[in-house]
Design a protein around this motif. Structure first.
Motif, PDB file in Angstrom:
ATOM      1  N   VAL A  38       0.835  -1.206   0.000  1.00  0.00           N
ATOM      2  CA  VAL A  38       0.000   0.000   0.000  1.00  0.00           C
ATOM      3  C   VAL A  38       0.866   1.250   0.000  1.00  0.00           C
ATOM      4  O   VAL A  38       0.602   2.221  -0.721  1.00  0.00           O
ATOM      5  N   ASN A  39       1.942   1.244   0.798  1.00  0.00           N
ATOM      6  CA  ASN A  39       2.839   2.399   0.855  1.00  0.00           C
ATOM      7  C   ASN A  39       3.476   2.658  -0.505  1.00  0.00           C
ATOM      8  O   ASN A  39       3.603   3.813  -0.932  1.00  0.00           O
ATOM      9  N   THR A  40       3.877   1.601  -1.203  1.00  0.00           N
ATOM     10  CA  THR A  40       4.458   1.763  -2.534  1.00  0.00           C
ATOM     11  C   THR A  40       3.473   2.414  -3.486  1.00  0.00           C
ATOM     12  O   THR A  40       3.823   3.325  -4.249  1.00  0.00           O
ATOM     13  N   ALA A  41       2.220   1.953  -3.458  1.00  0.00           N
ATOM     14  CA  ALA A  41       1.207   2.524  -4.346  1.00  0.00           C
ATOM     15  C   ALA A  41       0.948   3.995  -4.020  1.00  0.00           C
ATOM     16  O   ALA A  41       0.826   4.837  -4.924  1.00  0.00           O
ATOM     17  N   ILE A  42       0.879   4.329  -2.737  1.00  0.00           N
ATOM     18  CA  ILE A  42       0.620   5.717  -2.341  1.00  0.00           C
ATOM     19  C   ILE A  42       1.770   6.628  -2.771  1.00  0.00           C
ATOM     20  O   ILE A  42       1.558   7.730  -3.290  1.00  0.00           O
ATOM     21  N   VAL A  43       3.009   6.174  -2.568  1.00  0.00           N
ATOM     22  CA  VAL A  43       4.170   6.979  -2.968  1.00  0.00           C
ATOM     23  C   VAL A  43       4.164   7.221  -4.478  1.00  0.00           C
ATOM     24  O   VAL A  43       4.449   8.335  -4.949  1.00  0.00           O
ATOM     25  N   ASP A  44       3.837   6.199  -5.260  1.00  0.00           N
ATOM     26  CA  ASP A  44       3.784   6.372  -6.715  1.00  0.00           C
ATOM     27  C   ASP A  44       2.699   7.370  -7.112  1.00  0.00           C
ATOM     28  O   ASP A  44       2.916   8.214  -7.991  1.00  0.00           O
ATOM     29  N   LEU A  45       1.537   7.296  -6.482  1.00  0.00           N
ATOM     30  CA  LEU A  45       0.464   8.240  -6.789  1.00  0.00           C
ATOM     31  C   LEU A  45       0.875   9.669  -6.439  1.00  0.00           C
ATOM     32  O   LEU A  45       0.595  10.614  -7.188  1.00  0.00           O
ATOM     33  N   ILE A  46       1.531   9.840  -5.294  1.00  0.00           N
ATOM     34  CA  ILE A  46       1.994  11.166  -4.894  1.00  0.00           C
ATOM     35  C   ILE A  46       3.005  11.710  -5.902  1.00  0.00           C
ATOM     36  O   ILE A  46       2.959  12.877  -6.300  1.00  0.00           O
ATOM     37  N   LEU A  76      -2.850  13.283   0.676  1.00  0.00           N
ATOM     38  CA  LEU A  76      -4.232  13.138   1.123  1.00  0.00           C
ATOM     39  C   LEU A  76      -5.088  12.483   0.049  1.00  0.00           C
ATOM     40  O   LEU A  76      -5.851  11.553   0.324  1.00  0.00           O
ATOM     41  N   LEU A  77      -4.956  12.950  -1.184  1.00  0.00           N
ATOM     42  CA  LEU A  77      -5.762  12.399  -2.270  1.00  0.00           C
ATOM     43  C   LEU A  77      -5.386  10.945  -2.554  1.00  0.00           C
ATOM     44  O   LEU A  77      -6.257  10.093  -2.765  1.00  0.00           O
ATOM     45  N   ALA A  78      -4.083  10.655  -2.551  1.00  0.00           N
ATOM     46  CA  ALA A  78      -3.629   9.295  -2.846  1.00  0.00           C
ATOM     47  C   ALA A  78      -4.006   8.310  -1.747  1.00  0.00           C
ATOM     48  O   ALA A  78      -4.018   7.094  -1.981  1.00  0.00           O
ATOM     49  N   THR A  79      -4.315   8.805  -0.563  1.00  0.00           N
ATOM     50  CA  THR A  79      -4.690   7.932   0.545  1.00  0.00           C
ATOM     51  C   THR A  79      -6.201   7.788   0.667  1.00  0.00           C
ATOM     52  O   THR A  79      -6.721   6.679   0.825  1.00  0.00           O
ATOM     53  N   VAL A  80      -6.919   8.893   0.565  1.00  0.00           N
ATOM     54  CA  VAL A  80      -8.366   8.882   0.817  1.00  0.00           C
ATOM     55  C   VAL A  80      -9.136   8.213  -0.321  1.00  0.00           C
ATOM     56  O   VAL A  80     -10.045   7.409  -0.073  1.00  0.00           O
ATOM     57  N   VAL A  81      -8.782   8.517  -1.572  1.00  0.00           N
ATOM     58  CA  VAL A  81      -9.541   7.969  -2.707  1.00  0.00           C
ATOM     59  C   VAL A  81      -9.502   6.440  -2.743  1.00  0.00           C
ATOM     60  O   VAL A  81     -10.550   5.795  -2.881  1.00  0.00           O
ATOM     61  N   PRO A  82      -8.331   5.787  -2.631  1.00  0.00           N
ATOM     62  CA  PRO A  82      -8.347   4.319  -2.605  1.00  0.00           C
ATOM     63  C   PRO A  82      -9.118   3.757  -1.403  1.00  0.00           C
ATOM     64  O   PRO A  82      -9.776   2.717  -1.533  1.00  0.00           O
TER      65      PRO A  82
END
Length: 337
Positions: A38-46, A76-82
């Motif tokens: 999950v952290n990898t996906a969030i970092v990529d989105l950011i 915030l967006l990369a965390t809340v939307v998923p």
């Protein structure tokens, strides 16, 4: 399911109590693995949102960094939307289909673009292996798009809408700004006098480089050392930023409020013996400190004691240790605590 399997297999072979304990350990280990994914996906989105904001394809708020060098709005967006997507959508199989199409497509695109880019210095064997893997991933992606119609519609819709919006934004920007400007390459550091005047680097004389992040005792110690030894003093402020663009490399310390405040106080404390200021935006503070010290021909580097917690040092690395390992032998390292 994995916890239950571990509990049954170990409990049936050894003892039910050991099986229960082993099942608990399995659940914790796989929970950490899932959190890492999950952290990898969030970092990529950011990172994607930050770079798009730098390219002026999304609002500027997505490039505003917090004190950790991470864009707050993008995080915030990369965390809340998923999170909302997982909570609101009950069809987990459908989400899994979208995930498979997205991940396989992203890997195939990355491998294909990298293996066919002749500007990259990649060995022929590595390039061939990457291109072969791209062909396999592309075949898998095509099969997924055929077998998963809902995922196909979703992926095509997202790509179409994204490309249309990107084209509209670029067209509007070109009409507003006229002809595109050519960006020239610049050095990664900005070296200035206290007055703000940019100067050329004068090598040869022994110098002291002090990397600072505040106006505490390390700054005072560096000023005393410069006075007592008569050496030229450089203050270096590194804005550590995980995501870098060409605009970040050109940023000056006058545009950084924290660096400006620190350099202003250093100028006030220095009196007649004014230091020189170096500023850099970099994803690695330790590498930048070593590079600047070697470029300036410094004979001594002064660092303050780390203020990070043990957990942060574990996750982001210890700057003093990294500088010590990379610094040339002829440059002394002083850590002021």
């Amino acid at each position: 399911m994995l916890r239950y399997m571990g509990q049954v297999f170990v409990g049936g072979t050894l003892h039910p109590a050991l099986g229960h304990a082993f099942g608990f350990i399995v659940s914790i280990v796989f929970a950490m693995l899932l959190l890492s994914a999950v952290n990898t996906a969030i970092v990529d989105l950011i990172m994607i949102q930050f770079l798009m904001s730098r390219d002026r394809e999304v609002p500027k708020i997505f490039q505003r960094l917090n004190k950790w060098g991470v864009p707050s709005a993008g995080m915030l967006l990369a965390t809340v939307v998923p999170m909302l997507l997982v909570i609101l959508v009950k069809d987990m199989a459908g989400l899994a289909d979208l995930y498979a199409v997205g991940v396989v497509g992203a890997i195939a695109t990355n491998l294909g673009a990298t293996s066919t880019d002749r500007k990259l210095s990649i060995k022929p064997l590595q390039r061939t292996l990457m291109f072969g893997t791209f062909l396999v991933m592309a075949a898998i992606e095509i099969s997924l798009l055929i077998d998963k119609p809902n995922a196909r519609y979703f992926a095509v819709t997202i790509l179409a809408v994204g490309l249309i919006l990107r084209g509209l934004v670029q067209e509007r920007r070109m009409k507003k700004e006229g002809a595109p400007k050519v960006v020239r390459d610049t050095l990664p550091i900005e070296l200035s006098r206290p007055s703000g005047e940019t100067i050329a680097v004068s090598l040869g004389a022994e110098a002291i480089l002090c990397a600072i992040r505040g106006t505490g005792r390390t700054l005072d110690f560096a000023l005393r050392e410069a006075r007592e030894t008569g050496r030229r003093l450089y203050f270096l402020f590194v804005r550590e930023q995980p995501f870098m663009t060409e605009q970040d490399a050109k940023r000056k310390w006058q545009e950084d409020a924290e660096a400006s405040a620190i350099f202003a106080e250093a100028k006030q404390k220095a009196g007649d013996q004014q230091p020189l200021f170096a500023y850099a935006v970099s994803p690695s503070a330790a590498e930048t400190i070593v590079d600047v010290a070697a470029t300036l021909g410094a004979s001594r580097v002064i660092l303050g004691a780390p203020q990070r917690s043990a957990l942060v040092n574990l996750l982001r690395g210890n700057v003093i240790r990294e500088v010590s390992n990379a610094l040339p032998e002829e440059i002394d390292l002083l850590v002021y605590a």
